[in-house]
Motif scaffolding. Structure first.
Motif, PDB file in Angstrom:
ATOM      1  N   THR D   3       0.885  -1.151   0.080  1.00 40.82           N
ATOM      2  CA  THR D   3       0.307   0.060   0.115  1.00 40.82           C
ATOM      3  C   THR D   3       0.813   1.136   0.047  1.00 40.82           C
ATOM      4  N   ARG D   4       0.813   2.110  -1.179  1.00 39.14           N
ATOM      5  CA  ARG D   4       1.568   3.245  -1.278  1.00 39.14           C
ATOM      6  C   ARG D   4       0.674   4.352  -0.368  1.00 39.14           C
ATOM      7  N   CYS D   5       1.267   5.043   0.374  1.00 39.54           N
ATOM      8  CA  CYS D   5       0.112   5.727   1.372  1.00 39.54           C
ATOM      9  C   CYS D   5       0.747   6.926   1.619  1.00 39.54           C
ATOM     10  N   ILE D   6       0.133   8.301   1.639  1.00 36.77           N
ATOM     11  CA  ILE D   6       0.745   9.448   2.113  1.00 36.77           C
ATOM     12  C   ILE D   6      -0.311   9.849   3.239  1.00 36.77           C
ATOM     13  N   ILE D   7       0.183  10.223   4.447  1.00 33.96           N
ATOM     14  CA  ILE D   7      -0.864  10.024   5.602  1.00 33.96           C
ATOM     15  C   ILE D   7      -0.669  11.599   6.112  1.00 33.96           C
ATOM     16  N   GLN D   8      -1.532  12.476   6.196  1.00 30.77           N
ATOM     17  CA  GLN D   8      -1.350  13.502   6.474  1.00 30.77           C
ATOM     18  C   GLN D   8      -1.899  13.711   8.122  1.00 30.77           C
ATOM     19  N   VAL D   9      -0.875  13.998   8.944  1.00 30.40           N
ATOM     20  CA  VAL D   9      -1.375  13.991  10.540  1.00 30.40           C
ATOM     21  C   VAL D   9      -1.015  15.703  10.782  1.00 30.40           C
ATOM     22  N   ILE D  10      -2.382  15.827  11.093  1.00 27.99           N
ATOM     23  CA  ILE D  10      -2.645  17.263  11.490  1.00 27.99           C
ATOM     24  C   ILE D  10      -2.923  17.688  13.037  1.00 27.99           C
ATOM     25  N   ASN D  11      -1.762  18.212  13.371  1.00 26.78           N
ATOM     26  CA  ASN D  11      -1.942  18.555  14.867  1.00 26.78           C
ATOM     27  C   ASN D  11      -2.771  20.174  14.646  1.00 26.78           C
ATOM     28  N   PRO D  12      -3.841  19.946  15.461  1.00 29.39           N
ATOM     29  CA  PRO D  12      -4.944  21.054  15.318  1.00 29.39           C
ATOM     30  C   PRO D  12      -4.690  22.133  16.291  1.00 29.39           C
TER      31      PRO D  12
END
Lengths: 247, 247, 247, 247, 247, 247
Positions: D3-12
Motif C-alpha cells: 500500500t503506497r500511502c501518504i498520511i497527513q497528520v494534522i496537529n490542530p
C-alpha cells in the motif's frame, strides 16, 4: 388447574456436588405436580468462571437439552449465572428454556426498584454486566460485587465462601441503596432463603426462580416461539464430535 | 517500520470452499510482511445460521485459536459475521483476536455516519442486532436486510445469491439514507471491492477489515489484555471431548 | 412443596363484566392451592384509556390493595395494561404486587427475542411505550399496534373487537418479525390461549401471567422489599376523601 | 499487496514541539510504504483545552485538510483528543479522515472489555464524554481521569506531566477494573509503548492508532462516503477570512 | 418583577434577509422590557447546510458573542437549527446562551409526548439527530423530515419552500402520531404561528422559543455556569486570523 | 409584546405554609403582566414523599387543574418535585402544564453540561431518577443527594433543613463536577437565589422556573397538544368520589 410438569434443571458444569445443591434448591420450591430432573454434562468443565468455560459449557447444555426434549420434559433450566447457551438452547427446544441469571433478575425487578448482584470471581462480573444489558435490566442494577473466591469454594465444605457471600450481601444492603440482592452463582442456591430472613430483604436465587418461571410458562401454555429467530436449527450434517446432534 | 505478521484467519464453519473465499479476501489486502494462515475446524457445522450453529462453531474456533497460539501466530480473525466465540477466544489468546462483524462495523463508522447491513437468512438478523448493541453501534446502523438465502447458496456457483446481495445493496443505498454498507457474511468477502466501485459508496467486507485490524494492533504492540476480564481461562481439568484443551 | 395462596386480582376499572372476564382468566391458570379474589373499585372509571383515567384508577387500586392486605391475601395483581398505581401499591403492600403489562412483557422475553403489542385505542400506546422503557424492554418490542376501538368494545358482546384483535395479531406476526404477541388490555384476557393455538406463536395475556408471577414469588418466599424505595408510606394524616387510608 | 500511502497528520494546535512529538509517534508505526506528512495550522491556538479552543482549531484542521487534499494525500489524521472538526473534515475530504480519540477508543474495545481514559485538564473530560457517546463507547469506558495539568505541561521538558500520567495510569489499572488505558492527548503519544510494557496492559495512543486506521482503510479501498451526510460541502461563496476555502 | 433584558440574536449565516426574518420573529414574542439585537457575522457562509458550514459559522458566532458580551447583553441566541458553536459560546459568555434547536426541542416536550422535525436538506438530518441525542430527546422525536430544498430557498420570495414546509407538516401530523412539530431552520421562524393555527397542533419555531428561554433565565438570575466545564476559555495567545479574540 | 397571563401554581400537598413559600417564589419572578394563583388541594396529603403520596396528590392536582381551566387560567404549574399527575393534567388542560422537576431540569441543561440534584428523603430519589429518564436527562445528571429530612422539616421554622440543603449543595459543587444544582423540593423554592449567589453557580428552583416556562409557552401561543396522546380524556361517567370530575 393442576399443572403436570417435568423440569429438567441443567447444571452446566460437571460438579456432582453442585448439581445436588441445585437439585435441592429446585425441589424445595417445586409445585406438587412438578418433577425435577437434575442433570449435568458428562463432559466439560468442573466450574464456569469466564467466557471460555461458558463456550465449553454451552455444548453440554445443548446435549442435555436435546436429551431432555427426547425425554419429553416440560421445560429446561440453565443453572449457571452466565446463562450459557441460552438462545442456542431455545432454538433446540420446543418447550420453554430459562436461565438462572435471567430468572433472578426478572424476579428482582418485581420486588424492588433496584437490586445488587453478589457473585464469585471478579472476572465473571463482565458476564453479568452483559446479561443485564441483553435483558434490559442495566438501569435496575445498582451495583455488582464479587467475593473473590472461585465457584468451587462454595463446595469445599468449609463454609468460608458462604460467609463471604453473607458479609457481602450485608454490605450491599447497607451501601448500594438496593431493595433486593441477586445471588450470582448456581452454587449459592441454598443460601437465598435464610439470607432473605436474616437480612430482611429479598435475596434471590435464580435456580428456584427459574423453576417457578418454567412452571408458570407451562401452566400458561407458552413455549419457546418457533416463529422466526428461535426456530429449530436448520437441518445440516454436523461432523465429528458434534455428529451426535444429528437426527 | 516493517511488521512481520502471521494472521490466522479462522472460518468457523467446515466449508472448504468458503475457507478459500475467505483466504483469498484476506490475502488480497494483507501487507507485504503478512502471512495469511486460513483454517477451518475439522469438526462442526458446514454453515452458521443461528445461535445453535454458533455454539457449535465456537468450539472449533477455540480449538483453532489454541493451535494458532501454539504455532505462534500474531493474531486471529474469526471469519463468521456472528463473531462466534469472540470473548472466549480472547481469553485463550495472548495475541489480538478480531471478529469480522466487529471489524466491518468499526470500519463503517469511520467512513459514514450510518450504515446498512446486508446478510443471508432473516433469522441471523437477531445476531447482528445483538452485536450492534454489544459493540455500541446500534445508533450507527440505519437498517438490516436479509436476502433470504442460506449461507451456502453463496458457494453454489450459480451466482444467484451474489446477484441478490447486489440488488439488496442497491436498494439499501437508495432507501436507507446510509452512507455505507456492511456485508453480513464471510462468504460475501469477494464482493466488497467490486460493489464499492459499482455503487460508489463503501461496501465493507469484514474479513479484509479484520486482517487490517490485526496488522494494526500488531504494529502498535497491542495485544488482548490479560488484566482482568480477558485473562487466560483459569486452569481446570476439562473432561471428555474437551480434554484436548488441557495443557 | 404446596403453596397456599390467595391472589387478589384487581380490575382497576368499575366494569363488572370485565372483572368477570379477568377473574375467569385468572382462575383458568391458578394452581390447585390458589384462590382468586377478583375485585374492582366501587368508585372510579368504567374503562381506562389514558393518563387521566389511570390517575383515577390508581386510587381504586390502592383502596383494594389496602383491603386485600387487611384480608391477608398473598399478593395483588393490577389487571389493567397501564399497570396504574403499581409502585404506590408496592409501597402499601407487604406482599408482592404485579401489573399485567409487566407480567406479560416479562413472559414474552422468555419465549421470543422480540414481541409485538396489540392494544385498543392509539392514545394508550404512549403508556405502553413508557412502560417498555421503565421495565427495560424497549429493545425487545418490535412494534405496537392499536385496533382503534375503545376498551369497552371488548365487552359489547358483538365479537367485533375480538375479531379486530385477531386480525391485528395475524398482521403483526407476518409483518413485525416478532416471535410473540402481548395482548395490551385486561379485557383481552380470554383470547390468549386460542390465539396462541391458531397463530402458532405465543400470544400472551398479562392477567394469567401475573397470577403465575404472584404464585411464583409467594412460593419463593419473596415479597415486596420494605428496605428503601418501596417502604410503607410514611405515616401522615390524609384528609377528606382520602382519610379512609389512615390507620 | 503493498500500500503506497501518504498520511497527513494534522496537529490542530500551533505548537511546533507537539507537532514533532506527534510526527515521531506516527512515523514509529507507519508501514514501509507510508509517508507521514505532519502539519499544524499557522494560525490558531497553541493548545486545545475546551470547546472554544476546539472551534478555533477546527478551522485550522479544515485548512490543512483542503491543502492535503490538493496535495493528493491518502488520508488525514486529526491529532487532538477532542477530534475537532472531524465530520466537517470528512465532508471536505475525498479520502478517509480519522480522529485520534476515535482511533484509540476503537482499538481499546478490541483488546479489552472496558478501558479507562487519562487526560490533561478536568475541563476536557466533558469533551471525551461526548465523544464516547457519539462513537457508541460509553458502556466500554469504566472511568475518566485528569492529571490536572494543562496540555503544554507535556512539552515543558520537566517530565512532571509525564510522571503524573504514569501515576494516574497505574492507579487506573488498580482501581477501575479496566483492561486497557486510552491516553487522552496527542501530546502523550510518545508514552504509550513504554507504559504498555511497564504496566503490562495495553496503553493506547490515538496518533499511532489513527495512522494504522488510515493505512487500513486505504488498503481496503475505503474512503469517506460521498453519498448523503458526508457529501462535499455545497458550493457557496464564503466571505472574508474564509474566502480562501472557495474554489 | 420587570426584567430589563437585551437579547443578542445571532444569525450564524451572512444572509441579511434571513437575519431580518429572524429578528422579526424574535421581536414578535419579546417581552415589553426586552430589546432584540439581531446580528450576523460579517464573514462566513451565506447558509448553513452541513458540518463544514457549521464549523465556519461557529467562528462568526463566537465573534458576535464576544462583541455582545462587551456590549453588555443579557443573553445570546444562536439562530441556526444546528446550534453551531453552542458549547464554545457558553465558555465565552458570562450570560446565558441558547440555541434554537435546543429551545424548540425543549418546548416541544412540554406540550406533546412526541414531536416531528421538518427541516430543509436531507443532509442536515444527521445534525438534528446528533442534537436530539446530545440533548436527551431522541425518544421524544417520532420522525425527521426534509423538504429537500436548500436553506436560501426560504428567502427566494417565491413561497415555494414555505408551501413545501406546510405540506410536510400536514403529512407529519397525519402519519407520525406526533403531537407537535419542530421547524428545523431559522429561516422558517415566520411560519410557526400560522401553521399552529392552521394545523391545530403546536408548530414550534426555535428563534422565538429561544428568546423566551433567555428572558426566563435572565429573570431567574441564572447564567451559564462558570464552574468547571463551561468556565471561560483558558487565556492563551491566539494567532493570525484569530488574534482579535485575544484580550 | 405584552403577555397577559394568569398562572395557576398548584402545590400538590395540603400544607398552607408550603403553598405560601411556593406562591412567594412564583411571584418573585412573575412578569408584570402575570398573575399568580397559588392553590393547594383541600383534601389529600400534608407532604409528598413517595409513590403512594404522589398517587393521592395526583387527584388533588387534577381537581385544581379542572377548576383552573374553568376559571380560564393561562397555564398550570405542578409544584412538587415528582411532577405528580403531569400527563393526566395535560390531558385535562387545554393550556400548558409544567412540572417543577421538569422545569428545573430543563433550565439546568441550558446553563451547565451536568447538574446535581439535592432533595429531602432518600426514598424520593427513585422518583427523581425515573423523571430524569422520562425527560431524557439521565446523562445530564451527575449525582443525586438527599438531606435525609422529611419535606415538612423545611417548614418547621428552625432552619435546620435549610442548613442541610446548603451544606449538601456545597459538597455537591465540590465533589460531583457539576456546573449547576437543582433543588429537589417545592419547599426549597426560597433558597435558590441566595444559594446561587453564595455558591457562585446556578442553583435552580423549579417553581420559579416553571412560572417562566408557562409565561414563555403562553407568549409563544403554544398550548398542550390536543392531537393524539394528550387529547382530553374520553367522556365517561366517573362514579362515587370522582363524580365531580364529570361534566
Amino acid at each position: 388447574m393442576t399443572t403436570r410438569c417435568i423440569i429438567q434443571v441443567i447444571n452446566p458444569n460437571t460438579s456432582q456436588a453442585m448439581t445436588e445443591t441445585i437439585a435441592a434448591a429446585a425441589r424445595a420450591v417445586a409445585a406438587p405436580g412438578t418433577e425435577i430432573l437434575a442433570v449435568c454434562p458428562q463432559e466439560g468443565a468442573p466450574s464456569i468462571e469466564g467466557h471460555f468455560d461458558e463456550a465449553i459449557a454451552a455444548i453440554g447444555v445443548l446435549q442435555q437439552v436435546k436429551a431432555g426434549r427426547e425425554a419429553g420434559v416440560s421445560g429446561h433450566v440453565i443453572a449457571c449465572f452466565g446463562d450459557p447457551g441460552l438462545l442456542a438452547a431455545r432454538e433446540l427446544a420446543d418447550k420453554p428454556v430459562v436461565g438462572i441469571a435471567e430468572a433472578a433478575m426478572h424476579m428482582a425487578t418485581l420486588v424492588a426498584t433496584r437490586f445488587s448482584i453478589v457473585t464469585t470471581l471478579p472476572r465473571t462480573l463482565v458476564i453479568a454486566r452483559h446479561l443485564l444489558h441483553q435483558y434490559g435490566f442495566e438501569r435496575h442494577c445498582a451495583a455488582l460485587h464479587a467475593i473473590d473466591l472461585p465457584v468451587l469454594a462454595l463446595e469445599d465444605g468449609s463454609g468460608r465462601a458462604q460467609q463471604k457471600v453473607r458479609e457481602q450481601c450485608i454490605r450491599a444492603k447497607q451501601q448500594d441503596g438496593s431493595g433486593a440482592i441477586v445471588l450470582g452463582c448456581g452454587g449459592m442456591a441454598d443460601l437465598a432463603r435464610e439470607l432473605t430472613l436474616e437480612l430482611g430483604i429479598p435475596v434471590i436465587d435464580g435456580v428456584s426462580a427459574a423453576v417457578k418461571m418454567i412452571e408458570s410458562l407451562s401452566a400458561l401454555g407458552l413455549s419457546t416461539s418457533k416463529h422466526g429467530d428461535l426456530d429449530f436449527p436448520r437441518a445440516k450434517p454436523l461432523s465429528g464430535m458434534f455428529s451426535h446432534f444429528n437426527g
